[in-house]
Write a protein that holds these residues in place. Structure first.
Motif, PDB file in Angstrom:
ATOM      1  N   THR A 163      -8.828  -1.438  -0.235  1.00 48.31           N
ATOM      2  CA  THR A 163      -7.938  -1.525  -1.394  1.00 48.31           C
ATOM      3  C   THR A 163      -8.343  -2.657  -2.318  1.00 48.31           C
ATOM      4  OG1 THR A 163      -6.417  -2.940  -0.126  1.00 48.31           O
ATOM      5  CG2 THR A 163      -5.998  -0.570  -0.093  1.00 48.31           C
ATOM      6  N   HIS A 175       4.916  -0.501  -1.471  1.00 49.40           N
ATOM      7  CA  HIS A 175       4.079  -0.816  -2.625  1.00 49.40           C
ATOM      8  C   HIS A 175       4.776  -1.817  -3.542  1.00 49.40           C
ATOM      9  CE1 HIS A 175       0.638  -0.141  -5.150  1.00 49.40           C
ATOM     10  NE2 HIS A 175       1.399   0.150  -6.187  1.00 49.40           N
ATOM     11  N   MET A 209       0.841  -1.203   0.000  1.00 47.46           N
ATOM     12  CA  MET A 209       0.000   0.000   0.000  1.00 47.46           C
ATOM     13  C   MET A 209       0.872   1.248   0.000  1.00 47.46           C
ATOM     14  SD  MET A 209      -3.019  -0.949   2.742  1.00 47.46           S
ATOM     15  CE  MET A 209      -1.863  -1.550   3.969  1.00 47.46           C
ATOM     16  N   PHE A 233     -13.583   2.358   3.282  1.00 49.96           N
ATOM     17  CA  PHE A 233     -12.330   2.448   2.522  1.00 49.96           C
ATOM     18  C   PHE A 233     -11.712   1.066   2.427  1.00 49.96           C
ATOM     19  CE2 PHE A 233      -7.691   2.584   2.457  1.00 49.96           C
ATOM     20  CZ  PHE A 233      -7.494   3.271   1.266  1.00 49.96           C
ATOM     21  N   ARG A 275      -5.429   5.830   5.677  1.00 53.85           N
ATOM     22  CA  ARG A 275      -6.888   5.733   5.618  1.00 53.85           C
ATOM     23  C   ARG A 275      -7.421   4.390   6.091  1.00 53.85           C
ATOM     24  NH1 ARG A 275      -9.838   7.611   0.372  1.00 53.85           N
ATOM     25  NH2 ARG A 275     -11.524   7.392   1.889  1.00 53.85           N
ATOM     26  N   GLN A 303      -2.835   5.293   1.514  1.00 59.67           N
ATOM     27  CA  GLN A 303      -3.743   4.184   1.794  1.00 59.67           C
ATOM     28  C   GLN A 303      -3.596   3.703   3.235  1.00 59.67           C
ATOM     29  OE1 GLN A 303      -2.414   1.632  -1.418  1.00 59.67           O
ATOM     30  NE2 GLN A 303      -4.288   2.004  -2.597  1.00 59.67           N
TER      31      GLN A 303
END
Length: 432
Positions: free
Chosen positions: A374, A403, A359, A372, A366, A363
């Motif tokens: 992913t 990521h 992430m 919310f 949050r 992200q």
């Protein structure tokens, strides 16, 4: 002398910034107990600082900018705050000397105070221009009343140049103070509206997700129940009934999850064996991992102690399973998920590391917000509930991710007790 007057004015500005800081703290930490008394900070603190640190002390007179906080405080806070200020002025001035200046102060402040208290009930209903005009008119009237009493009643003599500067700084000072106070009040009203808007947005997200998540299993259940009435074979009827029951169970789980988030406090607090609950969660998740070609690697703290925390065992299992399931779903048909436990300084650390897509920083920040997620299909409900459960156990969750390389969820929980495993096992055997 002018420089000293400006320094005295800084005391007024300081108290205004203190009020602004209190309002910001109230907004940031959602403090409900900070109420109307906050408005008293500005005039009372300003008044005390101005009088205790005056501009100049001459025979029978003390010069400061006390009129500014006195007038504005009385207009804003009404009779109660104004009367408190009047007492403070008289007490402090009397302590500074029972001379002519004290009697001038007693007469003028009591006289002007009556006007201020009377006009305060109209002041709050005025617009900004009217407020500035009224405060200006009152401070000019107060200064010239003080001048008249000093010269014509007590025969005092004043330097015209100093008096002109003194009046000018009062005019500028009360104009700036009135405008700043109105800006602070406007900002606070905007912050209150933001809090209300945030709450409404959360309710909107929750309502949308509940509607979406519950409607689907109910629609499926309704369809299969209709098929049961169409004369299918016995085996088919059993399959339809099982599917309908599973979908109804799924709807119940969604509702329970929302109730967990809305009311995170545990109905029953019990002692949880962290080692056993992590092992149990791993056993539950292994079939899903095998279906996706994911290897699960579990490393407990040690095999000689039990680490006990306080909370709801079933909800704690739910939290662990949610995080492990998300880790597995973030990886394609290969990879490894590592669960490692570590005990340090009365705190147990449960690290769940996956090799998924990872992430971004945004992200991560949050995570735990309503609606919310992913994932392509999801509501973020699982993570929202997990964060809520750990918080209710007086713990916290730290998330690190890169990521494209994976994510690590680190759960930190306070340990209530540590016991020797051999002793516990022996005790259990005797009870059996």
């Amino acid at each position: 002398m002018t420089k000293d007057l400006l320094i005295n004015f800084l005391f007024i500005l300081l108290s205004l910034f203190l009020v602004q800081m209190v309002y910001l703290i109230k907004y940031a930490y959602r403090l409900e107990e900070i109420k109307g008394w906050v408005i008293g900070i500005f005039p009372v603190v300003s008044l005390i600082l101005c009088m205790l640190l005056p501009i100049a002390l001459e025979k029978g007179s003390v010069w400061d900018l006390r009129w500014i906080p006195f007038i504005l405080g009385g207009l804003i806070g009404g009779f109660r705050l104004g009367f408190l200020q009047l007492l403070l002025v008289l007490i402090i001035r009397y302590c500074q000397g029972n001379d002519v200046g004290f009697y001038v102060t007693a007469i003028t402040f009591t006289f002007i105070g009556v006007f201020v208290f009377f006009l305060s009930k109209y002041y709050l209903q005025m617009n900004i221009k009217q407020k500035v005009a009224l405060s200006l008119a009152l401070v000019i009237f107060a200064l010239f009343t003080s001048l008249f009493v000093s010269i014509h009643i007590f025969g005092a003599s004043l330097d015209n140049m100093f008096w002109t500067k003194y009046v000018a700084i009062h005019i500028i000072g009360i104009s700036i103070s009135t405008l700043l106070w109105e800006v602070i009040q406007t900002n606070f009203q905007v912050l209150q509206k933001l809090v209300k808007a945030e709450k409404l947005q959360i309710v909107s997200h929750l309502a949308a997700s509940i509607s979406h998540e519950v409607r689907n299993p109910l629609t499926v259940s309704r369809g299969f129940i209709q098929m049961l009435s169409e004369g299918e074979t016995t085996q088919a009827r059993k399959e339809y009934a099982n599917i309908a029951l599973q979908e109804l169970d799924r709807a119940t789980e969604v509702i329970n999850d929302y109730l967990t988030f809305a009311k995170p406090a545990f109905d029953i607090e019990e002692s949880i064996n962290i080692n056993e609950e992590v092992q149990h969660a791993v056993n539950v998740i292994i079939p899903l991992a095998n279906m996706n070609g994911i290897q699960v690697n579990l490393s407990l703290v040690d095999n000689h102690h039990y680490y006990v925390a306080k909370g709801d065992r079933k909800k704690f299992q739910q939290c662990l399973i949610n995080i492990m399931k998300n880790g597995i779903e973030s990886m394609s048909n290969h990879g490894e998920i590592k669960i490692h436990l570590n005990y340090e300084d009365t705190t147990i650390h449960i690290n769940i590391q996956d090799e998924g897509t990872g992430m971004t920083r945004e992200q991560i920040d949050r995570l735990g917000e309503p609606y919310f997620t992913t994932k392509e299909k999801g509501t973020g409900l699982g993570m929202m509930v997990s964060f809520s459960i750990i918080k209710s156990m007086n713990g916290n969750i730290h998330v690190t991710s890169e990521h494209g390389k994976g994510t690590c969820f680190s759960i930190h929980l306070p340990v209530s007790s540590v016991s020797d495993r051999m002793t516990q096992d022996t005790h259990f055997t005797k009870m059996v």
